[in-house]
Design an enzyme around this catalytic site. Sequence first.
Site, mmCIF file in Angstrom:
data_model
loop_
_atom_site.group_PDB
_atom_site.id
_atom_site.type_symbol
_atom_site.label_atom_id
_atom_site.label_comp_id
_atom_site.label_asym_id
_atom_site.label_seq_id
_atom_site.Cartn_x
_atom_site.Cartn_y
_atom_site.Cartn_z
ATOM 1 N N HIS A 64 0.807 -1.220 0.000
ATOM 2 C CA HIS A 64 0.000 0.000 0.000
ATOM 3 C C HIS A 64 0.842 1.273 0.000
ATOM 4 O O HIS A 64 0.443 2.280 -0.549
ATOM 5 C CB HIS A 64 -1.003 0.004 1.156
ATOM 6 C CG HIS A 64 -0.407 0.196 2.501
ATOM 7 N ND1 HIS A 64 0.244 -0.817 3.188
ATOM 8 C CD2 HIS A 64 -0.359 1.280 3.315
ATOM 9 C CE1 HIS A 64 0.663 -0.361 4.345
ATOM 10 N NE2 HIS A 64 0.308 0.917 4.460
ATOM 11 N N ASP A 65 2.021 1.244 0.586
ATOM 12 C CA ASP A 65 2.886 2.431 0.648
ATOM 13 C C ASP A 65 4.102 2.338 -0.270
ATOM 14 O O ASP A 65 5.079 3.059 -0.067
ATOM 15 C CB ASP A 65 3.368 2.660 2.087
ATOM 16 C CG ASP A 65 2.319 3.319 2.962
ATOM 17 O OD1 ASP A 65 1.416 3.987 2.416
ATOM 18 O OD2 ASP A 65 2.400 3.174 4.195
ATOM 19 N N LYS A 68 6.041 5.382 -1.514
ATOM 20 C CA LYS A 68 6.905 6.184 -0.636
ATOM 21 C C LYS A 68 8.375 6.095 -1.019
ATOM 22 O O LYS A 68 9.164 6.935 -0.599
ATOM 23 C CB LYS A 68 6.726 5.770 0.822
ATOM 24 C CG LYS A 68 5.446 6.268 1.430
ATOM 25 C CD LYS A 68 5.430 5.956 2.911
ATOM 26 C CE LYS A 68 4.214 6.570 3.578
ATOM 27 N NZ LYS A 68 4.230 6.293 5.020
ATOM 28 N N HIS A 118 -5.931 6.006 1.155
ATOM 29 C CA HIS A 118 -5.910 7.294 1.857
ATOM 30 C C HIS A 118 -7.253 8.030 1.775
ATOM 31 O O HIS A 118 -7.373 9.157 2.240
ATOM 32 C CB HIS A 118 -4.799 8.198 1.307
ATOM 33 C CG HIS A 118 -3.436 7.803 1.767
ATOM 34 N ND1 HIS A 118 -3.043 7.890 3.080
ATOM 35 C CD2 HIS A 118 -2.382 7.294 1.088
ATOM 36 C CE1 HIS A 118 -1.799 7.469 3.197
ATOM 37 N NE2 HIS A 118 -1.375 7.095 2.004
#
Length: 196
Positions: A64-65, A68, A118
């Site tokens: 999900h990240d 980043k 988000h």
Amino acid sequence: MHRRKRESDSTCSHPDVLSTAIGKRDAETNAHNYRVAYDAARVGEALGLSSPQLQALLAGSFLHDVGKIGIPDAIQHKPTPLSEAEFCVVCNNVALGIEITRRSSWLAAAREMIEFHHEKFDGSGYLRGLRGEATPLAARAVAVFGGIARQLDGEVCAAGERGVERIVHRLIDSACPAGADKGDRFIVAPTGRHAV
């Protein structure tokens, strides 16, 4: 037979390859992703998800990240509040995550969680400001798992079991108000490390 095994090996290695890249770039995010995937697996199994559903949930919760890895360290690890411009850079992690996973058909279900985790039930999230059930359920679940992992990693470790329960209910309520009362059966936290 051998072709199917090679295809399975290559598709199952995608998260592993991305995990290695995330870990080399940011060990903290990588550890967070493992915690979120662990919690997702426990809940997915408890809910009796099918193997393909569980596989998609694991890939999406773990990745999900992934976007980043494209956010500068000076912003991602800034100890003080972000400026509006810096927050916009952080929000770009969603678009970066979609781009990173775009070419993999095996990660198509994971992309939904990357793209929408988000969003907020009240419409105040990003990237699209979706409201209510317009956000896919799996993405809302990943948001809850991610919030729990962040909370337990941070300031609430000393809050005790009741504090953890309040956090879990608040996070579930923010992702799916109708599901807040169903969160009780997943609050296990005997070690204080994982609430789900």
